[in-house]
Design an enzyme around this catalytic site. Structure first.
Site, short mmCIF file in Angstrom:
data_model
loop_
_atom_site.label_atom_id
_atom_site.label_comp_id
_atom_site.label_asym_id
_atom_site.label_seq_id
_atom_site.Cartn_x
_atom_site.Cartn_y
_atom_site.Cartn_z
N LYS A 6 -21.60 4.11 -6.06
CA LYS A 6 -20.57 4.02 -7.05
C LYS A 6 -21.02 3.08 -8.31
O LYS A 6 -20.32 3.90 -9.39
CB LYS A 6 -18.78 4.28 -6.47
CG LYS A 6 -18.00 3.72 -7.35
CD LYS A 6 -16.83 3.17 -6.45
CE LYS A 6 -16.44 1.78 -5.46
NZ LYS A 6 -16.51 1.04 -7.12
N LEU A 13 -34.20 -7.92 0.48
CA LEU A 13 -36.32 -7.57 0.77
C LEU A 13 -36.25 -6.60 1.60
O LEU A 13 -37.69 -6.98 2.26
CB LEU A 13 -36.84 -8.47 0.24
CG LEU A 13 -37.07 -9.04 -0.94
CD1 LEU A 13 -37.43 -10.59 -1.68
CD2 LEU A 13 -37.06 -8.13 -2.20
N ARG A 23 -18.53 -8.78 0.40
CA ARG A 23 -19.70 -7.69 1.45
C ARG A 23 -18.60 -8.20 3.34
O ARG A 23 -18.50 -8.44 3.44
CB ARG A 23 -21.10 -8.75 2.47
CG ARG A 23 -21.55 -8.95 1.09
CD ARG A 23 -23.28 -10.36 0.96
NE ARG A 23 -22.43 -11.23 1.94
CZ ARG A 23 -23.18 -12.47 2.33
NH1 ARG A 23 -24.32 -12.26 2.75
NH2 ARG A 23 -22.88 -13.27 2.84
N GLU A 24 -19.03 -6.50 3.44
CA GLU A 24 -18.22 -6.42 4.70
C GLU A 24 -19.11 -6.43 5.27
O GLU A 24 -20.30 -6.24 5.12
CB GLU A 24 -18.16 -4.19 4.46
CG GLU A 24 -16.74 -3.85 3.65
CD GLU A 24 -17.64 -2.51 3.35
OE1 GLU A 24 -17.15 -2.11 4.25
OE2 GLU A 24 -16.55 -1.81 2.27
N CYS A 41 -19.82 0.68 -2.59
CA CYS A 41 -19.59 -0.16 -3.76
C CYS A 41 -21.09 0.43 -4.79
O CYS A 41 -21.77 0.72 -5.89
CB CYS A 41 -20.00 -1.41 -3.72
SG CYS A 41 -18.28 -1.64 -2.97
N GLY A 67 -36.19 -0.40 4.71
CA GLY A 67 -35.17 0.61 4.82
C GLY A 67 -35.09 1.89 5.11
O GLY A 67 -35.86 2.27 3.66
N THR A 104 -13.81 -2.81 -8.57
CA THR A 104 -14.69 -3.23 -9.70
C THR A 104 -13.97 -1.51 -11.09
O THR A 104 -13.88 -0.46 -10.56
CB THR A 104 -15.49 -2.30 -8.80
OG1 THR A 104 -16.15 -3.26 -8.39
CG2 THR A 104 -16.80 -2.72 -9.63
N ASP A 140 0.52 -1.21 0.01
CA ASP A 140 0.15 0.27 -0.37
C ASP A 140 0.76 1.20 0.27
O ASP A 140 2.19 1.23 0.50
CB ASP A 140 -0.80 -0.27 1.16
CG ASP A 140 -2.72 1.02 1.13
OD1 ASP A 140 -2.81 0.20 0.82
OD2 ASP A 140 -2.13 1.80 0.66
N ASN A 146 -23.73 -5.54 -8.82
CA ASN A 146 -24.36 -5.14 -7.99
C ASN A 146 -25.55 -3.82 -8.23
O ASN A 146 -26.25 -3.54 -7.49
CB ASN A 146 -23.77 -4.04 -7.52
CG ASN A 146 -22.20 -3.93 -6.35
OD1 ASN A 146 -22.79 -5.55 -6.01
ND2 ASN A 146 -21.28 -4.08 -5.91
N1 LIG Z 1 -15.56 -2.44 -0.47
C1 LIG Z 1 -16.07 -3.60 -0.83
O1 LIG Z 1 -16.25 -4.10 0.32
C2 LIG Z 1 -15.90 -4.12 -1.78
C3 LIG Z 1 -16.23 -4.96 -2.52
C4 LIG Z 1 -15.85 -5.32 -3.94
C5 LIG Z 1 -15.24 -4.52 -4.66
N2 LIG Z 1 -14.66 -4.17 -4.35
C6 LIG Z 1 -13.80 -2.88 -5.14
O2 LIG Z 1 -12.46 -3.02 -4.82
C7 LIG Z 1 -12.11 -1.55 -4.73
C8 LIG Z 1 -11.55 -1.40 -3.55
O3 LIG Z 1 -11.74 -1.12 -2.62
P1 LIG Z 1 -11.89 -1.15 -0.99
O4 LIG Z 1 -13.50 -0.36 -0.71
O5 LIG Z 1 -10.85 -2.07 -0.69
O6 LIG Z 1 -10.80 -0.16 -1.02
P2 LIG Z 1 -10.40 1.08 -0.06
O7 LIG Z 1 -9.94 2.90 -0.41
O8 LIG Z 1 -10.24 0.69 0.80
O9 LIG Z 1 -8.54 0.94 -0.69
C9 LIG Z 1 -7.39 0.60 -1.00
C10 LIG Z 1 -5.79 1.13 -0.75
O10 LIG Z 1 -5.93 1.13 -2.39
C11 LIG Z 1 -4.43 1.92 -1.66
N3 LIG Z 1 -3.98 2.41 -2.82
C12 LIG Z 1 -4.51 3.29 -3.59
N4 LIG Z 1 -3.27 3.36 -4.95
C13 LIG Z 1 -2.62 2.42 -3.78
C14 LIG Z 1 -0.82 2.99 -4.81
N5 LIG Z 1 -0.53 3.09 -6.89
N6 LIG Z 1 -0.05 1.44 -4.60
C15 LIG Z 1 -0.94 0.81 -3.62
N7 LIG Z 1 -1.47 1.25 -2.80
C16 LIG Z 1 -2.67 2.54 -3.65
C17 LIG Z 1 -4.73 3.13 -0.73
O11 LIG Z 1 -3.82 3.26 -0.01
C18 LIG Z 1 -5.79 2.23 -0.12
O12 LIG Z 1 -4.90 1.34 1.60
C19 LIG Z 1 -13.00 -0.86 -5.43
O13 LIG Z 1 -12.93 -0.92 -6.82
C20 LIG Z 1 -14.61 -1.46 -4.73
O14 LIG Z 1 -14.89 -1.05 -5.68
C21 LIG Z 1 -15.30 -3.56 -2.72
#
Ligand SMILES: NC(=O)c1ccc[n+]([C@@H]2O[C@H](COP(=O)([O-])OP(=O)(O)OC[C@H]3O[C@@H](n4cnc5c(N)ncnc54)[C@H](O)[C@@H]3O)[C@@H](O)[C@H]2O)c1
Length: 468
Positions: A290, A277, A163-164, A287, A280, A123, A30, A235
């Site tokens: 967006k 379903l 899913r978170e 997600c 709320g 995504t 990261d 989604n």
């Molecule tokens: N959060 C979810 O529930 C979920 C579920 C499915 C898909 N997604 C998709 O997955 C992707 C990530 O989502 P997230 O929630 O984990 O995002 P997030 O913002 O929690 O984490 C992204 C991380 O990437 C790091 N980062 C950015 N640019 C970087 C680089 N060049 N080098 C190294 N690190 C870098 C950031 O510092 C951050 O820690 C998104 O596209 C999201 O749409 C998210």
């Protein structure tokens, strides 16, 4: 296999921990040094049940390391996952700057030691697989122009469906794994990588038993474009399903039907299914909004107006406003009132506040001159840090939230809220109004406890007259 995961957010950290637990050697990268320092200390930068334990177990199995040095990690890896954020731009388009930077850096770090696969887990709009390939190629050409014809790689799209709140179980026991790729070599490496998940050949971690009857997980291979589209379509469908439940609940309210009964009744139809379903205050999170916006935008780029998707967004926005209307119906004047929000996170078991309905509701109430309080079991420190301008008074318990308040709004259905002593809470309030934004409580129970209760699409049954 040797794997790099770029991005240690909600997706990257869970993906890295699970792959290491399955026996792969994982390096998580990261650009945010504070996250990497936390992970190196064994702490998760996000609240996600089971994650810290899994990170500990992963260290003892395949091995997991954390670094800010992307190039060292990529150089020793066969598979490189991109899991960086793709947040929305004001236009609704996905912001691809992090993805682009990561893809270029991956290319710049590659050499001719082995064939590598670059996997896009973020995504991204349709066509981004091709963009990743181009950027990796440009990175190679910039860093090693003379060797560029000897450096080989494939690109895969592997959308994430976790899913978170249940991310670890979703990753270890997925409904399906989707992999899009243009060549067989890439697909073969992805099959090898995921074979422990497909065969479910690993020992479940303590406290995370394999679902009964699960013997394998399907790996569905597609073109790059279809894989990218599957994520958006999934989604968009889920967002639309919740929006549909909300719209029907709004009609139920007007005609005097009970929405929870209606949803149970339609959910019994196997073509419909009972999940997603629950009426709320609308969906939130990083997600749905967006991704639906991005899909609407992509459709528009191709000359297509998606009315159904646009309506999902509109219905959801109005559903948040519905809370304000219900409060106005009960209290008439909101200015100067004290209103407590039960829950801030966009859903239970996470500290994620991205696009959380609570933020809209709190912001709107503050604009209207309301004194807003909140209590959330996990998300308050994150809210304080991320929303310094939101003048919320944070309370240490539901009782402190209720004391002398004019109304409570249940925004997040944390399980601990189910066990609240409603009678005690109502007794502490100036006016015991309860807007149950997730239909968590039984209307009759809340009324019997002394609340002036309103849910979403709910009907309060008159109590049968007791015989004298
Ligand atoms: N959060 C979810 O529930 C979920 C579920 C499915 C898909 N997604 C998709 O997955 C992707 C990530 O989502 P997230 O929630 O984990 O995002 P997030 O913002 O929690 O984490 C992204 C991380 O990437 C790091 N980062 C950015 N640019 C970087 C680089 N060049 N080098 C190294 N690190 C870098 C950031 O510092 C951050 O820690 C998104 O596209 C999201 O749409 C998210």
């Amino acid at each position: 296999m040797y794997i790099t995961v770029i991005g240690t957010g909600y997706v990257g950290t869970v993906t890295g921990a699970c792959l290491a637990y399955l026996g792969h050697h994982v390096t998580c990268v990261d650009s945010d040094a504070s996250k990497i320092e936390m992970l190196q200390r064994g702490q998760s930068p996000i609240y996600e049940p089971h994650l810290e334990k899994l990170l500990e177990l992963a260290a003892g199995r395949g091995g997991i390391e954390f670094t800010t040095s992307l190039s060292d990690a990529v150089a020793r890896s066969q598979v490189i996952f991109i899991a960086v954020g793709t947040p929305p731009l004001p236009s609704g388009e996905a912001n691809l700057e992090y993805l682009e930077a990561a893809a270029h850096s991956i290319g710049a770090a590659m050499d001719d030691a082995c064939f590598r696969v670059v996997v896009n887990k973020s995504t991204v709009p349709v066509g981004s697989g091709n963009l990743v390939e181009t950027l990796v190629r440009e990175g190679i050409a910039d860093a090693r122009p003379a060797e560029r014809h000897n450096i080989h790689f494939g690109v895969a799209s592997n959308p994430e469906f976790l899913r978170e709140g249940s991310a670890v179980a979703d990753s270890l026991y997925p409904d399906r794994i989707v992999v899009g790729a243009a060549d067989d070599r890439t697909l073969e490496m992805m099959r090898e990588l995921y074979s422990p998940l497909v065969l479910q050949s690993f020992e479940p971690p303590p406290g995370l038993a394999r679902p009964a009857g699960m013997q394998s997980a399907p790996l569905f291979t597609t073109s790059l474009t279809s894989a990218e589209m599957i994520k958006y379509a999934a989604n968009a469908f889920l967002a639309m399903k919740i929006g549909f439940a909300n719209e029907i609940a709004n009609i139920c309210e007007r005609v005097g039907a009970e929405a929870t009964e209606v949803m149970t009744g339609i959910g019994m139809d196997s073509r419909i299914g009972s999940k997603f379903l629950n009426p709320g205050v609308g969906w939130g999170g990083s997600c749905f909004g967006k991704d639906v916006h991005a899909l609407v935008h992509t459709a528009r780029e191709y000359g297509y107006t998606s009315r159904l998707l646009q309506s999902s967004l509109d219905v959801n926005a109005e559903q948040r406003q519905m809370v304000i209307q219900k409060l106005q119906e009960k209290l008439h004047i909101l200015k100067g009132r004290t209103i407590g929000l039960l829950g801030l996170a966009f859903k239970p078991n996470t500290d994620d506040l991205r696009d959380a309905p609570s933020l809209y509701i709190a912001g709107r109430l503050l604009q209207m001159g309301v004194r807003v309080r909140a209590y959330d079991p996990i998300a308050m420190p994150v809210c304080q840090k991320q929303q310094p301008d939101l003048k919320i008074r944070y309370c240490e318990s539901a009782e402190a939230l209720a004391a002398d308040a004019d109304a409570l709004v249940l925004v997040t259905e944390w399980s601990e809220f189910r066990d609240l002593d409603l009678g005690k809470l109502a007794g502490l309030m100036a006016t015991p109004v309860l807007v149950d934004g997730r239909n968590l409580f039984h209307p009759e129970t809340a009324v019997a406890a002394g609340f002036d209760y309103t849910g979403v699409g709910r009907r309060i049954r008159p109590r049968p007259a007791t015989a004298v």
